[in-house]
Design a protein around this motif. Structure first.
Motif, PDB file in Angstrom:
ATOM      1  N   GLU A 104       0.825  -1.208   0.000  1.00 55.76           N
ATOM      2  CA  GLU A 104       0.000   0.000   0.000  1.00 55.76           C
ATOM      3  C   GLU A 104       0.862   1.263   0.000  1.00 55.76           C
ATOM      4  O   GLU A 104       0.479   2.275  -0.587  1.00 55.76           O
ATOM      5  CB  GLU A 104      -0.978  -0.023   1.176  1.00 55.76           C
ATOM      6  N   GLU A 105       2.021   1.194   0.637  1.00 55.21           N
ATOM      7  CA  GLU A 105       2.945   2.340   0.600  1.00 55.21           C
ATOM      8  C   GLU A 105       3.433   2.618  -0.820  1.00 55.21           C
ATOM      9  O   GLU A 105       3.873   3.720  -1.142  1.00 55.21           O
ATOM     10  CB  GLU A 105       4.141   2.077   1.519  1.00 55.21           C
ATOM     11  N   ARG A 106       3.328   1.593  -1.675  1.00 52.13           N
ATOM     12  CA  ARG A 106       3.764   1.722  -3.069  1.00 52.13           C
ATOM     13  C   ARG A 106       2.578   1.825  -4.026  1.00 52.13           C
ATOM     14  O   ARG A 106       2.723   1.675  -5.239  1.00 52.13           O
ATOM     15  CB  ARG A 106       4.661   0.532  -3.432  1.00 52.13           C
ATOM     16  N   GLY A 107       1.385   2.062  -3.459  1.00 53.72           N
ATOM     17  CA  GLY A 107       0.197   2.286  -4.266  1.00 53.72           C
ATOM     18  C   GLY A 107      -0.457   1.043  -4.833  1.00 53.72           C
ATOM     19  O   GLY A 107      -1.250   1.125  -5.773  1.00 53.72           O
ATOM     20  N   GLU A 108      -0.129  -0.117  -4.269  1.00 58.59           N
ATOM     21  CA  GLU A 108      -0.731  -1.367  -4.752  1.00 58.59           C
ATOM     22  C   GLU A 108      -1.648  -1.921  -3.663  1.00 58.59           C
ATOM     23  O   GLU A 108      -1.227  -2.099  -2.517  1.00 58.59           O
ATOM     24  CB  GLU A 108       0.361  -2.384  -5.112  1.00 58.59           C
ATOM     25  N   TYR A 109      -2.886  -2.199  -4.041  1.00 63.08           N
ATOM     26  CA  TYR A 109      -3.901  -2.608  -3.064  1.00 63.08           C
ATOM     27  C   TYR A 109      -4.468  -3.978  -3.417  1.00 63.08           C
ATOM     28  O   TYR A 109      -4.618  -4.325  -4.592  1.00 63.08           O
ATOM     29  CB  TYR A 109      -5.031  -1.569  -3.006  1.00 63.08           C
ATOM     30  N   PHE A 110      -4.806  -4.732  -2.372  1.00 63.61           N
ATOM     31  CA  PHE A 110      -5.388  -6.065  -2.551  1.00 63.61           C
ATOM     32  C   PHE A 110      -6.710  -6.150  -1.800  1.00 63.61           C
ATOM     33  O   PHE A 110      -6.845  -5.621  -0.701  1.00 63.61           O
ATOM     34  CB  PHE A 110      -4.417  -7.136  -2.042  1.00 63.61           C
ATOM     35  N   ASP A 111      -7.675  -6.823  -2.419  1.00 71.07           N
ATOM     36  CA  ASP A 111      -8.985  -6.998  -1.781  1.00 71.07           C
ATOM     37  C   ASP A 111      -8.932  -8.018  -0.644  1.00 71.07           C
ATOM     38  O   ASP A 111      -9.653  -7.911   0.336  1.00 71.07           O
ATOM     39  CB  ASP A 111     -10.009  -7.473  -2.817  1.00 71.07           C
ATOM     40  N   ALA A 112      -8.080  -9.025  -0.819  1.00 68.03           N
ATOM     41  CA  ALA A 112      -8.004 -10.101   0.167  1.00 68.03           C
ATOM     42  C   ALA A 112      -6.608 -10.702   0.162  1.00 68.03           C
ATOM     43  O   ALA A 112      -5.838 -10.537  -0.789  1.00 68.03           O
ATOM     44  CB  ALA A 112      -9.043 -11.178  -0.134  1.00 68.03           C
ATOM     45  N   VAL A 113      -6.309 -11.398   1.242  1.00 68.24           N
ATOM     46  CA  VAL A 113      -5.034 -12.086   1.395  1.00 68.24           C
ATOM     47  C   VAL A 113      -5.306 -13.560   1.634  1.00 68.24           C
ATOM     48  O   VAL A 113      -6.230 -13.921   2.373  1.00 68.24           O
ATOM     49  CB  VAL A 113      -4.233 -11.513   2.578  1.00 68.24           C
ATOM     50  N   ILE A 114      -4.520 -14.422   0.994  1.00 67.92           N
ATOM     51  CA  ILE A 114      -4.571 -15.852   1.299  1.00 67.92           C
ATOM     52  C   ILE A 114      -3.229 -16.231   1.912  1.00 67.92           C
ATOM     53  O   ILE A 114      -2.174 -15.993   1.325  1.00 67.92           O
ATOM     54  CB  ILE A 114      -4.915 -16.716   0.057  1.00 67.92           C
ATOM     55  N   LEU A 115      -3.272 -16.757   3.125  1.00 68.13           N
ATOM     56  CA  LEU A 115      -2.077 -17.171   3.843  1.00 68.13           C
ATOM     57  C   LEU A 115      -1.907 -18.675   3.646  1.00 68.13           C
ATOM     58  O   LEU A 115      -2.820 -19.460   3.936  1.00 68.13           O
ATOM     59  CB  LEU A 115      -2.211 -16.848   5.331  1.00 68.13           C
ATOM     60  N   LEU A 116      -0.749 -19.062   3.125  1.00 68.95           N
ATOM     61  CA  LEU A 116      -0.466 -20.467   2.829  1.00 68.95           C
ATOM     62  C   LEU A 116       0.761 -20.887   3.627  1.00 68.95           C
ATOM     63  O   LEU A 116       1.874 -20.434   3.356  1.00 68.95           O
ATOM     64  CB  LEU A 116      -0.225 -20.653   1.329  1.00 68.95           C
ATOM     65  N   GLN A 117       0.562 -21.745   4.614  1.00 63.64           N
ATOM     66  CA  GLN A 117       1.653 -22.108   5.514  1.00 63.64           C
ATOM     67  C   GLN A 117       2.466 -23.271   4.949  1.00 63.64           C
ATOM     68  O   GLN A 117       1.917 -24.280   4.507  1.00 63.64           O
ATOM     69  CB  GLN A 117       1.089 -22.454   6.891  1.00 63.64           C
ATOM     70  N   VAL A 118       3.771 -23.124   5.006  1.00 65.29           N
ATOM     71  CA  VAL A 118       4.688 -24.137   4.477  1.00 65.29           C
ATOM     72  C   VAL A 118       4.554 -25.450   5.232  1.00 65.29           C
ATOM     73  O   VAL A 118       4.777 -26.526   4.679  1.00 65.29           O
ATOM     74  CB  VAL A 118       6.142 -23.613   4.561  1.00 65.29           C
ATOM     75  N   THR A 119       4.163 -25.365   6.494  1.00 66.17           N
ATOM     76  CA  THR A 119       4.071 -26.552   7.341  1.00 66.17           C
ATOM     77  C   THR A 119       2.888 -27.460   6.994  1.00 66.17           C
ATOM     78  O   THR A 119       2.755 -28.536   7.549  1.00 66.17           O
ATOM     79  CB  THR A 119       3.981 -26.143   8.816  1.00 66.17           C
ATOM     80  N   SER A 120       2.029 -27.006   6.075  1.00 65.08           N
ATOM     81  CA  SER A 120       0.959 -27.855   5.529  1.00 65.08           C
ATOM     82  C   SER A 120       1.250 -28.040   4.040  1.00 65.08           C
ATOM     83  O   SER A 120       0.667 -27.359   3.198  1.00 65.08           O
ATOM     84  CB  SER A 120      -0.408 -27.204   5.735  1.00 65.08           C
ATOM     85  N   PRO A 121       2.172 -28.931   3.692  1.00 59.66           N
ATOM     86  CA  PRO A 121       2.674 -28.972   2.318  1.00 59.66           C
ATOM     87  C   PRO A 121       1.747 -29.597   1.293  1.00 59.66           C
ATOM     88  O   PRO A 121       1.862 -29.307   0.096  1.00 59.66           O
ATOM     89  CB  PRO A 121       3.954 -29.806   2.444  1.00 59.66           C
ATOM     90  N   PHE A 122       0.831 -30.454   1.724  1.00 61.16           N
ATOM     91  CA  PHE A 122       0.055 -31.229   0.766  1.00 61.16           C
ATOM     92  C   PHE A 122      -1.358 -30.668   0.603  1.00 61.16           C
ATOM     93  O   PHE A 122      -2.134 -30.598   1.562  1.00 61.16           O
ATOM     94  CB  PHE A 122      -0.025 -32.691   1.200  1.00 61.16           C
ATOM     95  N   ARG A 123      -1.675 -30.264  -0.620  1.00 54.37           N
ATOM     96  CA  ARG A 123      -3.013 -29.752  -0.945  1.00 54.37           C
ATOM     97  C   ARG A 123      -3.485 -30.412  -2.232  1.00 54.37           C
ATOM     98  O   ARG A 123      -2.702 -30.543  -3.176  1.00 54.37           O
ATOM     99  CB  ARG A 123      -2.986 -28.223  -1.128  1.00 54.37           C
ATOM    100  N   SER A 124      -4.746 -30.800  -2.276  1.00 54.00           N
ATOM    101  CA  SER A 124      -5.286 -31.418  -3.487  1.00 54.00           C
ATOM    102  C   SER A 124      -5.164 -30.456  -4.662  1.00 54.00           C
ATOM    103  O   SER A 124      -5.228 -29.222  -4.485  1.00 54.00           O
ATOM    104  CB  SER A 124      -6.758 -31.789  -3.289  1.00 54.00           C
ATOM    105  N   LYS A 125      -5.003 -30.988  -5.855  1.00 53.37           N
ATOM    106  CA  LYS A 125      -4.920 -30.161  -7.054  1.00 53.37           C
ATOM    107  C   LYS A 125      -6.186 -29.313  -7.191  1.00 53.37           C
ATOM    108  O   LYS A 125      -7.298 -29.824  -7.115  1.00 53.37           O
ATOM    109  CB  LYS A 125      -4.756 -31.049  -8.297  1.00 53.37           C
ATOM    110  N   GLY A 126      -6.009 -28.015  -7.373  1.00 50.44           N
ATOM    111  CA  GLY A 126      -7.144 -27.109  -7.524  1.00 50.44           C
ATOM    112  C   GLY A 126      -7.800 -26.687  -6.227  1.00 50.44           C
ATOM    113  O   GLY A 126      -8.753 -25.894  -6.236  1.00 50.44           O
ATOM    114  N   PHE A 127      -7.289 -27.182  -5.084  1.00 52.41           N
ATOM    115  CA  PHE A 127      -7.936 -26.906  -3.797  1.00 52.41           C
ATOM    116  C   PHE A 127      -7.903 -25.419  -3.446  1.00 52.41           C
ATOM    117  O   PHE A 127      -8.876 -24.868  -2.920  1.00 52.41           O
ATOM    118  CB  PHE A 127      -7.259 -27.726  -2.692  1.00 52.41           C
ATOM    119  N   ILE A 128      -6.794 -24.759  -3.751  1.00 50.20           N
ATOM    120  CA  ILE A 128      -6.686 -23.326  -3.445  1.00 50.20           C
ATOM    121  C   ILE A 128      -7.749 -22.541  -4.199  1.00 50.20           C
ATOM    122  O   ILE A 128      -8.431 -21.679  -3.631  1.00 50.20           O
ATOM    123  CB  ILE A 128      -5.268 -22.810  -3.763  1.00 50.20           C
TER     124      ILE A 128
END
Length: 241
Positions: A104-128
């Motif tokens: 935001e200090e650089r003028g770029e804004y996001f509607d939402a954030v998705i936090l993806l933790q490295v400690t949960s490495p396995f996700r089904s294809k397309g799950f995100i």
């Protein structure tokens, strides 16, 4: 003025943040430790970069070696995380707020954030992308990935002890639910996905006022904190890949 509201027909600007600090007591250097044929970080990086609905994927770390591994995985590393946000007691909220402020200090804004933790490495294809679609369509403040709580640990069957060792039902009810079939479904956060509208992150909450969920695949569940968790992940990796 930038709006944090969006509709099912819109294309929300979503920032994916992968946090990975250098310090780790349970499994030393776990974020870049080899799991199977690649660093642990690579599993989450690949899943995030495969999304069609994420606008930008970044790595947040204070560690120069992790920064290099992240770049090799194709991640953007726009900054080096401040040391005070990389301590044992540092929470994810401050890490995400720092990233939002940086953009935001650089003028770029996001509607939402998705936090993806490295400690949960396995996700089904397309799950995100399934999670993001549900988040948008549900018109909620936040979404978390969950797994069902086994019925024997359901909060309606859990007791709390007071200082005199007297037990009471954790939910505050006076009468216990007798039949398993009558228990309401309960869930626990599995750590795989957190999605939150930016305005609530800035207010200090990952969950906002209206929270929904998506169920993860239980066969892919591991949350790596200890060496026992790591050994479980090693056993899983050959079956999943």
């Amino acid at each position: 003025m930038h709006s944090t509201q969006f509709t099912v027909h819109g294309s929300p600007n979503i920032l994916a943040i992968i946090p990975a600090r250098g310090g780790s007591k349970g499994v030393p250097r776990k974020n870049i430790k080899k799991l199977g044929s690649k660093p642990l970080l690579a599993y989450t990086a690949e899943a995030a970069l495969a999304s069609n609905l994420i606008s930008k994927v970044i790595l947040s770390t204070e560690d120069e070696e992790i920064m290099q591994v992240g770049k090799a995985c194709g991640l953007e590393v726009p900054f080096q995380r401040p040391e005070d946000l990389a301590k044992d007691q540092s929470g994810s909220l401050g890490v995400v707020q720092h990233a939002i402020e940086f953009y935001e200090e650089r003028g770029e804004y996001f509607d939402a954030v998705i936090l993806l933790q490295v400690t949960s490495p396995f996700r089904s294809k397309g799950f995100i992308d399934q999670a993001i679609q549900k988040f948008i369509q549900s018109d909620v403040d936040a979404l978390v990935s969950v797994l069902p709580v086994p019925h024997e640990y359901n909060p309606h069957w859990v007791f709390e002890a007071d200082k005199n060792d007297n037990l009471s039902i954790a939910t505050g009810e006076r009468q216990i639910i007798k039949r398993r079939q009558d228990l309401p479904q309960a869930y626990f956060r599995d750590g795989s996905i957190y999605i939150t509208k930016t305005k609530f992150i800035k207010q200090g909450s990952f969950f906002g006022e209206h929270l929904t969920y998506i169920e993860s695949n239980p066969k892919m569940y591991v949350n790596i904190d200890t060496m026992e968790d790591w050994k479980k992940a090693e056993e899983m990796v050959s079956k999943i890949n």
